[in-house]
Design an enzyme around this catalytic site. Structure first.
Site, PDB file in Angstrom:
ATOM      1  N   THR A  58      23.727  16.955  10.002  1.00 20.73           N
ATOM      2  CA  THR A  58      22.631  16.417  10.499  1.00 20.73           C
ATOM      3  C   THR A  58      21.333  16.999  10.407  1.00 20.73           C
ATOM      4  OG1 THR A  58      23.828  15.668  11.580  1.00 20.73           O
ATOM      5  CG2 THR A  58      21.068  15.783  12.731  1.00 20.73           C
TER       6      THR A  58
ATOM      7  N   ARG B 194      25.900  24.244   9.164  1.00 21.35           N
ATOM      8  CA  ARG B 194      26.414  24.747  10.287  1.00 21.35           C
ATOM      9  C   ARG B 194      27.947  25.521  10.561  1.00 21.35           C
ATOM     10  NH1 ARG B 194      23.369  22.489  15.020  1.00 21.35           N
ATOM     11  NH2 ARG B 194      21.339  22.656  13.660  1.00 21.35           N
TER      12      ARG B 194
ATOM     13  N   SER C  41      20.581  26.273  15.666  1.00 18.91           N
ATOM     14  CA  SER C  41      20.039  25.608  17.399  1.00 18.91           C
ATOM     15  C   SER C  41      20.470  25.608  18.355  1.00 18.91           C
ATOM     16  CB  SER C  41      19.925  24.588  16.748  1.00 18.91           C
ATOM     17  OG  SER C  41      18.722  23.574  17.598  1.00 18.91           O
ATOM     18  N   HIS C  42      20.790  25.031  19.093  1.00 14.89           N
ATOM     19  CA  HIS C  42      21.639  24.574  19.981  1.00 14.89           C
ATOM     20  C   HIS C  42      23.283  25.839  20.621  1.00 14.89           C
ATOM     21  CE1 HIS C  42      22.392  21.655  19.018  1.00 14.89           C
ATOM     22  NE2 HIS C  42      23.473  21.215  19.535  1.00 14.89           N
TER      23      HIS C  42
ATOM     24  N   LYS D 185      18.947  26.532   6.868  1.00  5.60           N
ATOM     25  CA  LYS D 185      18.664  25.096   6.985  1.00  5.60           C
ATOM     26  C   LYS D 185      17.410  25.320   5.859  1.00  5.60           C
ATOM     27  CE  LYS D 185      16.967  24.394  11.059  1.00  5.60           C
ATOM     28  NZ  LYS D 185      15.983  24.246  12.210  1.00  5.60           N
TER      29      LYS D 185
ATOM     30  N   ASP E  20      15.774  25.723  23.246  1.00  2.00           N
ATOM     31  CA  ASP E  20      16.822  26.283  22.939  1.00  2.00           C
ATOM     32  C   ASP E  20      17.120  27.681  22.304  1.00  2.00           C
ATOM     33  OD1 ASP E  20      15.532  24.863  20.559  1.00  2.00           O
ATOM     34  OD2 ASP E  20      17.366  23.894  20.031  1.00  2.00           O
TER      35      ASP E  20
ATOM     36  N   ASP F 209      16.102  28.092  18.560  1.00  4.33           N
ATOM     37  CA  ASP F 209      15.634  27.838  17.962  1.00  4.33           C
ATOM     38  C   ASP F 209      14.459  27.287  18.235  1.00  4.33           C
ATOM     39  OD1 ASP F 209      16.585  25.561  17.193  1.00  4.33           O
ATOM     40  OD2 ASP F 209      16.098  25.184  14.967  1.00  4.33           O
TER      41      ASP F 209
ATOM     42  N   ASP G 159      13.565  24.180  19.443  1.00  6.42           N
ATOM     43  CA  ASP G 159      12.310  23.208  18.405  1.00  6.42           C
ATOM     44  C   ASP G 159      12.831  22.097  19.579  1.00  6.42           C
ATOM     45  OD1 ASP G 159      15.662  23.289  17.275  1.00  6.42           O
ATOM     46  OD2 ASP G 159      14.935  22.570  15.906  1.00  6.42           O
ATOM     47  N   ARG G 160      14.243  22.567  20.507  1.00  5.62           N
ATOM     48  CA  ARG G 160      14.010  21.627  21.737  1.00  5.62           C
ATOM     49  C   ARG G 160      13.006  21.561  22.635  1.00  5.62           C
ATOM     50  NH1 ARG G 160      20.489  19.580  21.245  1.00  5.62           N
ATOM     51  NH2 ARG G 160      20.214  18.866  19.115  1.00  5.62           N
TER      52      ARG G 160
ATOM     53  N   THR H 141      19.639   9.670  13.754  1.00  7.59           N
ATOM     54  CA  THR H 141      19.790  10.497  14.392  1.00  7.59           C
ATOM     55  C   THR H 141      19.199  11.689  13.662  1.00  7.59           C
ATOM     56  OG1 THR H 141      21.057  10.388  16.127  1.00  7.59           O
ATOM     57  CG2 THR H 141      20.948  12.849  15.283  1.00  7.59           C
TER      58      THR H 141
ATOM     59  N   GLU I 182      13.369  12.355  19.576  1.00 10.91           N
ATOM     60  CA  GLU I 182      15.005  12.224  20.185  1.00 10.91           C
ATOM     61  C   GLU I 182      15.435  12.148  21.650  1.00 10.91           C
ATOM     62  OE1 GLU I 182      17.412  12.477  15.946  1.00 10.91           O
ATOM     63  OE2 GLU I 182      15.975  14.169  16.297  1.00 10.91           O
ATOM     64  N   GLU I 183      16.501  11.350  22.123  1.00  8.88           N
ATOM     65  CA  GLU I 183      17.312  12.091  23.170  1.00  8.88           C
ATOM     66  C   GLU I 183      17.816  13.288  23.524  1.00  8.88           C
ATOM     67  OE1 GLU I 183      20.681  12.323  22.721  1.00  8.88           O
ATOM     68  OE2 GLU I 183      20.688  11.905  21.012  1.00  8.88           O
ATOM     69  N   SER I 184      18.423  13.861  22.021  1.00  7.51           N
ATOM     70  CA  SER I 184      19.198  14.476  21.865  1.00  7.51           C
ATOM     71  C   SER I 184      17.768  16.491  22.418  1.00  7.51           C
ATOM     72  CB  SER I 184      19.275  15.467  20.734  1.00  7.51           C
ATOM     73  OG  SER I 184      18.534  15.068  19.467  1.00  7.51           O
TER      74      SER I 184
ATOM     75  N   LYS J  55      10.480  18.691  15.335  1.00  6.52           N
ATOM     76  CA  LYS J  55      10.395  18.725  16.676  1.00  6.52           C
ATOM     77  C   LYS J  55      10.102  19.974  17.497  1.00  6.52           C
ATOM     78  CE  LYS J  55      15.316  18.979  18.054  1.00  6.52           C
ATOM     79  NZ  LYS J  55      16.065  18.645  16.346  1.00  6.52           N
TER      80      LYS J  55
HETATM   81  C1  G16 Z   1      19.618  18.713  15.922  1.00  6.82           C
HETATM   82  C2  G16 Z   1      18.709  17.671  14.173  1.00  6.82           C
HETATM   83  C3  G16 Z   1      18.435  16.248  15.494  1.00  6.82           C
HETATM   84  C4  G16 Z   1      19.458  15.590  16.285  1.00  6.82           C
HETATM   85  C5  G16 Z   1      20.538  16.134  16.293  1.00  6.82           C
HETATM   86  C6  G16 Z   1      21.841  15.595  16.662  1.00  6.82           C
HETATM   87  O1  G16 Z   1      19.535  19.288  16.760  1.00  6.82           O
HETATM   88  O2  G16 Z   1      17.635  18.516  14.534  1.00  6.82           O
HETATM   89  O3  G16 Z   1      17.386  16.009  14.911  1.00  6.82           O
HETATM   90  O4  G16 Z   1      18.560  14.566  17.214  1.00  6.82           O
HETATM   91  O5  G16 Z   1      20.599  17.408  15.487  1.00  6.82           O
HETATM   92  O6  G16 Z   1      22.275  16.499  17.239  1.00  6.82           O
HETATM   93  P1  G16 Z   1      24.033  15.766  16.494  1.00  6.82           P
HETATM   94  O7  G16 Z   1      24.485  14.769  14.842  1.00  6.82           O
HETATM   95  O8  G16 Z   1      25.295  16.738  17.085  1.00  6.82           O
HETATM   96  O9  G16 Z   1      23.994  14.348  17.623  1.00  6.82           O
HETATM   97  P2  G16 Z   1      19.397  20.100  16.239  1.00  6.82           P
HETATM   98  O10 G16 Z   1      18.199  21.028  17.403  1.00  6.82           O
HETATM   99  O11 G16 Z   1      20.685  21.728  16.329  1.00  6.82           O
HETATM  100  O12 G16 Z   1      18.537  21.008  14.803  1.00  6.82           O
END
Ligand code: G16
Length: 542
Positions: free
Chosen positions: A17, A21, A112-113, A125, A276, A278, A280-281, A343, A362-364, A375
């Site tokens: 995604t 990772r 990320s998180h 990334k 989070d 990095d 972005d959240r 997503t 996004e919900e995330s 983001k």
């Molecule tokens: C990443 C993407 C987001 C996405 C999230 C979903 O977030 O950048 O756009 O909504 O993954 O993750 P999953 O596939 O686990 O539901 P981040 O903040 O981890 O880069």
């Protein structure tokens, strides 16, 4: 001195995604990082003469990885690499620098998180020249390059000192070490009404920002403390640590529980927020009230014009499919184009570039706008402060007024983490096979209206992305979505997203889990989830 090293393909280098990772120990294997970086170079047609941005969230292995990448970039003839001091850059700051300098792309070192440290996760990334995550066409090309890789180039030179600002030459490549914060802070100041926010804070408004020992500490200090006048005590965990202090830098009520506890007290500050790994959240909390990311997005859509950078209104808005439809209600009321994407922030890139969307979320826990192509956690925080400074209402009152005007989408996500991959895949495959026949079936109190495997046709470039999550709507106005996470590093994570709409004025003040009880029950009846996964309930409820 350039050296060419022989290698062979490593099978598991398919970006997910959000980049590649893996556990840190996987990335530390000999040639693992080098293979992937060379695959990026090869997948994008080489980096000869190109300018790149490089930085990461400061997690364990970032420093070593930055040195490896700088040498590989110089060995492959990059013209310039702009790198954050000490290798630090938040994801939004990296996106901004790519755009500011007209760079050809950038590499962000982050998972990320996900937790960091020697036993945690690491990630790489690649972002393209628009500043956004590489689209699938590019990540596919990188993956294909990884499958046939036979060698990589590097330099046989000592490590650079990334602790000092300025320019040094590495072979023929200019390495420019920049302040990671300054340009980003200036961007925020250009978008928001800093005078109004500073006046709010000077008037006694109290805030608490939890950087979770991740990258946003220095950014929050510059913006919230130095420029907006909040006291240093408004910051928590503001020193970036390689293992995030042993925490899980995911800003949600479960992992940011200390902040939640503070904000639920009677004497809580007026506003709480977290970001989070990095940066972005984001998480937004008022005194006694948690704002879901989907609601936060809808509130921002309804109020963005209060910020100077958005005073002319929004060109359009976009959300990921599993996010609630709260945004759609604002868009309908305000006559805005509203897009629903799979997503992954990368799917917003074309809409932002084409001027079809100004605001995305996004919900995330991701929210952002066309100011960059990622983001942006602190952007959301300062946007909320701007809204509160102009409306002079509490967070709870803003939410109550929003729900009275637009109705409320009760929303929750249940995560089943680290489940057996076969069991998770089997559940999704079996449900997918039944989708065509589900309409009309009754499960508990709910009757299925529609059932689909979500596909997205990008309105800008026409590309089609299939199998992006099972979406089931019920005649009673509720919705259930199931998909497998694309960011985990062990086993499978099954995400179950639920929402139900209440138009108001009655019933706007319920507990979300209770409001969603029928959907939770229908989900188990439809999927046999508890038995199939061998779990009594979800690991994380947000
Ligand atoms: C990443 C993407 C987001 C996405 C999230 C979903 O977030 O950048 O756009 O909504 O993954 O993750 P999953 O596939 O686990 O539901 P981040 O903040 O981890 O880069």
């Amino acid at each position: 001195m350039i050296v060419t090293k022989t290698t062979r393909p490593i099978a598991d280098q398919k970006p997910g995604t959000s980049g590649l990772r893996k556990t840190t120990s996987v990335f530390q294997q000999p040639r693992y990082l080098e293979n992937f970086v060379q695959s990026i170079w090869n997948g994008i047609g080489g980096i000869q003469g190109k300018t790149l941005v490089l930085g990461g969230d400061g997690r364990y292995f970032c420093q070593e990885a930055a040195q490896i990448i700088l040498k590989m970039a110089a060995a492959s003839g990059a013209r310039k690499v702009i790198v954050g001091e000490s290798g630090l850059l938040s994801t939004p700051a990296a996106s901004h620098l790519i755009r500011l300098h007209g760079a050809d792309g950038g590499i962000i070192l982050s998972a990320s998180h996900n937790p960091g440290g020697i036993d945690g996760d690491f990630g790489v990334k690649f972002n393209t020249a628009n500043g956004g995550p590489a689209p699938e066409s590019v990540t596919d090309a990188i993956f294909r390059a990884s499958e046939t890789l036979s060698e990589y180039q590097t330099l046989n030179t000592p490590d650079l000192d990334l602790g000092a600002l300025g320019t040094v030459m590495l072979a023929q490549t200019e390495i420019v070490v920049v302040d990671p914060v300054a340009d980003y802070a200036a961007l925020m100041e250009s978008l928001f009404d800093f005078d109004a926010i500073a006046a709010l804070i000077a008037g006694g408004f109290r805030l608490c920002f939890d950087a979770m020992h991740a990258v946003t500490g220095p950014y929050a200090r510059e913006i919230l403390v130095r420029r907006l006048g909040a006291p240093e005590t408004a910051l928590r965990n503001a020193t970036p640590l390689p293992d995030f202090g042993g925490g899980h830098p995911d800003p949600n009520p479960v992992w940011a529980h200390d902040l939640m506890e503070t904000m639920m007290r009677a004497d809580a500050p007026d506003f709480g927020a977290a970001s989070d790994g990095d940066g972005d959240r984001n998480m937004i909390v008022g005194r006694g009230i948690y704002v879901t990311p989907s609601d936060s997005l809808a509130v921002i859509a309804a109020n963005a014009q209060l910020a100077p950078g958005y005073a002319d209104g929004l060109a359009g808005v976009a959300r990921s499919m599993p996010s609630s439809a709260a945004l759609d209600r604002v868009a309908a009321a305000r006559g805005l184009e509203c897009h629903v994407t799979p997503t992954g922030w990368k799917f917003f890139g074309n809409l932002l570039d084409a001027g079809r969307a100004t605001l995305c979320g996004e919900e995330s826990a991701g929210t952002g706008s066309d100011h960059i192509r990622e983001k942006d956690g602190l952007w959301a925080v300062v946007m909320w402060l701007n809204i509160l400074a102009r409306r002079r209402m509490s967070v709870a009152d803003v939410m109550a007024a929003h729900w009275r005007e637009f109705g409320r989408n009760y929303y929750s996500r249940h995560d089943y983490e680290n489940v057996a991959t076969d069991a998770a895949n089997g559940l999704i495959t079996d449900l997918r096979a039944r989708l065509d026949k589900l309409a009309g079936e009754t499960h508990g109190a709910l009757t299925v209206a529609t059932a689909e495997d979500f596909s997205y046709a990008d309105p800008v470039d026409g590309s089609v992305t299939r199998n992006q999550g099972l979406q089931i709507t019920f005649a009673e106005g509720a919705r259930l979505v199931l998909r497998l996470s694309g960011t985990g590093t062990s086993g499978a994570t099954l995400r179950v997203y639920m929402d139900c709409f209440v138009p108001g004025p009655e019933g706007l003040d319920r507990d979300p889990q209770q409001a969603l009880a029928d959907v939770i029950l229908a989900c188990d009846r439809l999927t046999g989830m508890k038995d199939r996964l061998g779990r009594d309930g979800p690991d994380v409820v947000t």
